[in-house]
Design a protein around this motif. Structure first.
Motif, PDB file in Angstrom:
ATOM      1  N   UNK A  38       0.727  -1.656   0.090  1.00  0.00           N
ATOM      2  CA  UNK A  38       0.283  -0.246   0.059  1.00  0.00           C
ATOM      3  C   UNK A  38       0.983   0.765   0.165  1.00  0.00           C
ATOM      4  N   UNK A  39       2.624   1.192   0.630  1.00  0.00           N
ATOM      5  CA  UNK A  39       3.044   2.492   0.584  1.00  0.00           C
ATOM      6  C   UNK A  39       3.451   2.532  -0.583  1.00  0.00           C
ATOM      7  N   UNK A  40       3.848   1.669  -1.917  1.00  0.00           N
ATOM      8  CA  UNK A  40       4.456   1.702  -3.167  1.00  0.00           C
ATOM      9  C   UNK A  40       4.344   2.987  -3.827  1.00  0.00           C
ATOM     10  N   UNK A  41       4.561   4.048  -4.406  1.00  0.00           N
ATOM     11  CA  UNK A  41       4.904   4.526  -5.904  1.00  0.00           C
ATOM     12  C   UNK A  41       5.348   4.240  -7.086  1.00  0.00           C
ATOM     13  N   UNK A  42       3.879   4.158  -7.858  1.00  0.00           N
ATOM     14  CA  UNK A  42       4.710   3.521  -9.085  1.00  0.00           C
ATOM     15  C   UNK A  42       4.014   4.681  -9.780  1.00  0.00           C
ATOM     16  N   UNK A  43       4.923   4.941 -11.059  1.00  0.00           N
ATOM     17  CA  UNK A  43       5.251   5.851 -12.234  1.00  0.00           C
ATOM     18  C   UNK A  43       5.074   5.419 -13.195  1.00  0.00           C
ATOM     19  N   UNK A  44       4.028   5.531 -14.400  1.00  0.00           N
ATOM     20  CA  UNK A  44       3.003   4.995 -15.217  1.00  0.00           C
ATOM     21  C   UNK A  44       3.803   5.555 -16.770  1.00  0.00           C
ATOM     22  N   UNK A  45       4.276   4.941 -17.407  1.00  0.00           N
ATOM     23  CA  UNK A  45       4.241   5.697 -18.826  1.00  0.00           C
ATOM     24  C   UNK A  45       3.451   5.835 -19.453  1.00  0.00           C
ATOM     25  N   UNK A  46       3.541   6.840 -20.621  1.00  0.00           N
ATOM     26  CA  UNK A  46       3.061   7.206 -21.625  1.00  0.00           C
ATOM     27  C   UNK A  46       2.433   5.837 -22.187  1.00  0.00           C
ATOM     28  N   UNK A  59      -2.935   1.142  -4.555  1.00  0.00           N
ATOM     29  CA  UNK A  59      -2.057   2.085  -4.808  1.00  0.00           C
ATOM     30  C   UNK A  59      -2.771   3.674  -4.806  1.00  0.00           C
ATOM     31  N   UNK A  60      -2.538   4.040  -4.150  1.00  0.00           N
ATOM     32  CA  UNK A  60      -2.852   5.865  -3.796  1.00  0.00           C
ATOM     33  C   UNK A  60      -1.806   6.903  -4.231  1.00  0.00           C
ATOM     34  N   UNK A  61      -0.126   6.671  -4.567  1.00  0.00           N
ATOM     35  CA  UNK A  61       1.149   6.813  -4.415  1.00  0.00           C
ATOM     36  C   UNK A  61       1.545   6.774  -5.582  1.00  0.00           C
TER      37      UNK A  61
END
Length: 371
Positions: free
Chosen positions: A196-204, A221-223
């Motif tokens: 739950x505390x993880x951060x996910x950055x997604x590509x276009x 995932x909130x972040x």
């Protein structure tokens, strides 16, 4: 407009070299080029590389090459257009075919709005003459093609055809499934291993929308930050975040995006960030713009990552290995997952604006400035 007839007109005017980065507005045309002119068609990692490749073709043959791109890609070609092809430098004629995303008055995604507004002004600033191909054109486009090529030949400089949305009929390439997992299956397995505390950055593109769809249901995932534009830069965004956050940061990228700015791997690896895990979903195609092929299955991303300094690159080619990895996501710092091009449609689009998404992300990680 028939892409095949458009291509025939180009070839009758001496165009027999095609390079560029696929665009959804041009996918009918690009698919036709791939099907009929494969031996002289080159999908490049980025738009600037396409201009340079075209320049080499002109130097070797004396002929006018064609470079196609989405107008967002103008940001990648400003340097080679001004310092290589420009009449004040090497004076190299190139026919540019540009898909006009974000055209004023046409509904489009928010990331295309700014470039859509300034595209004509930017071409004027670059002193590149252009002719607009309108979707209602039935005959005028033929003269436009001849005129643009004539401009290239007469003035030894680039000229452009700016193509409105809906000008070409669609014609998507059929891609045979090479690997068993789809993006939805791969991201679902990945999602199971997130905390739950993880951060996910997604590509276009569609990778971000698949993650958004899964997360909207499960809401673990909130972040998360969906990089809806600026293709190829998700890894750098994630690196900037991971440098100043202690939580695990995952990048979900695509093969086309990775290839576009692959040099970014070197800086990220050199920082040796223990909380950053790079995940590339490799389907060997530009999925969201007509499944045009990339070089994703031709290159060895894990070996490249190792050479850049990642310590534990890992290749996943089936669901069994995928499931094993999802039990311990941070055992590797670079993971390539080979998948097919099957896409479970329809995919939702984010409800919030990019600005709202940014504020939500910063609020979730505790960095939103207080008003």
């Amino acid at each position: 407009m028939s892409p095949e007839i458009f291509l025939q007109k180009l070839r009758s005017q001496g165009i027999d070299f095609f390079a560029g980065v696929p665009d959804s507005l041009l996918k009918g045309f690009i698919s036709s080029v791939e099907q009929n002119c494969k031996h002289v068609h080159h999908i490049t990692a980025n738009e600037g590389a396409a201009v340079a490749l075209a320049a080499g073709y002109h130097l070797a043959t004396g002929k006018v090459p064609l470079v196609y791109l989405q107008n967002s890609g103008l940001g990648n070609v400003v340097n080679p257009l001004t310092s290589l092809a420009d009449k004040e430098v090497y004076s190299i004629p190139i026919l540019l075919v540009i898909g006009w995303r974000g055209e004023p008055g046409v509904k489009d995604e928010p990331q295309h709005s700014k470039m859509g507004k300034i595209t004509p002004a930017l071409l004027n600033l670059l002193q590149i003459p252009f002719i607009v191909i309108k979707k209602e054109d039935t005959e005028a486009w033929k003269m436009a093609v001849q005129e643009a090529i004539q401009l290239c030949n007469d003035h030894h400089k680039p000229a452009a055809l700016l193509v409105e949305e809906g000008s070409f009929s669609n014609n998507e390439l059929e891609v045979m499934p090479v690997y068993e997992m789809s993006s939805h299956e791969a991201i679902s397995h990945f999602y199971l291993g997130l905390e739950m505390g993880d951060i996910v950055i997604c590509t276009t593109g569609k990778i971000g929308r698949v993650f958004y769809q899964i997360n909207s249901v499960q809401q673990k995932i909130k972040s998360h930050f969906l990089n809806v534009g600026s293709m190829g830069h998700a890894i750098s965004i994630a690196t900037g975040v991971a440098m100043y956050q202690k939580r695990r940061v995952f990048v979900l990228d695509g093969d086309g995006s990775l290839l576009m700015h692959m040099g970014s791997l070197a800086l990220t690896a050199s920082l040796n960030l223990p909380n950053l895990i790079y995940v590339v979903l490799n389907n060997g195609a530009h999925q969201s713009v007509g499944a045009q092929p990339t070089l994703g299955f031709f290159v060895d991303f894990c070996t490249i990552a190792k050479g850049c300094g990642f310590t534990s690159p890992f290749l996943i080619e089936n669901s069994e290995i995928m499931q094993s990895w999802s039990d311990n996501l941070d055992q590797y710092d670079f993971v390539e997952i080979r998948i097919n091009t099957y896409m479970k449609e329809p995919l939702p689009r984010p409800e919030e604006t990019p600005k709202q998404a940014k504020e939500n992300f910063m609020r979730d990680i505790g960095t939103l400035p207080k008003e």
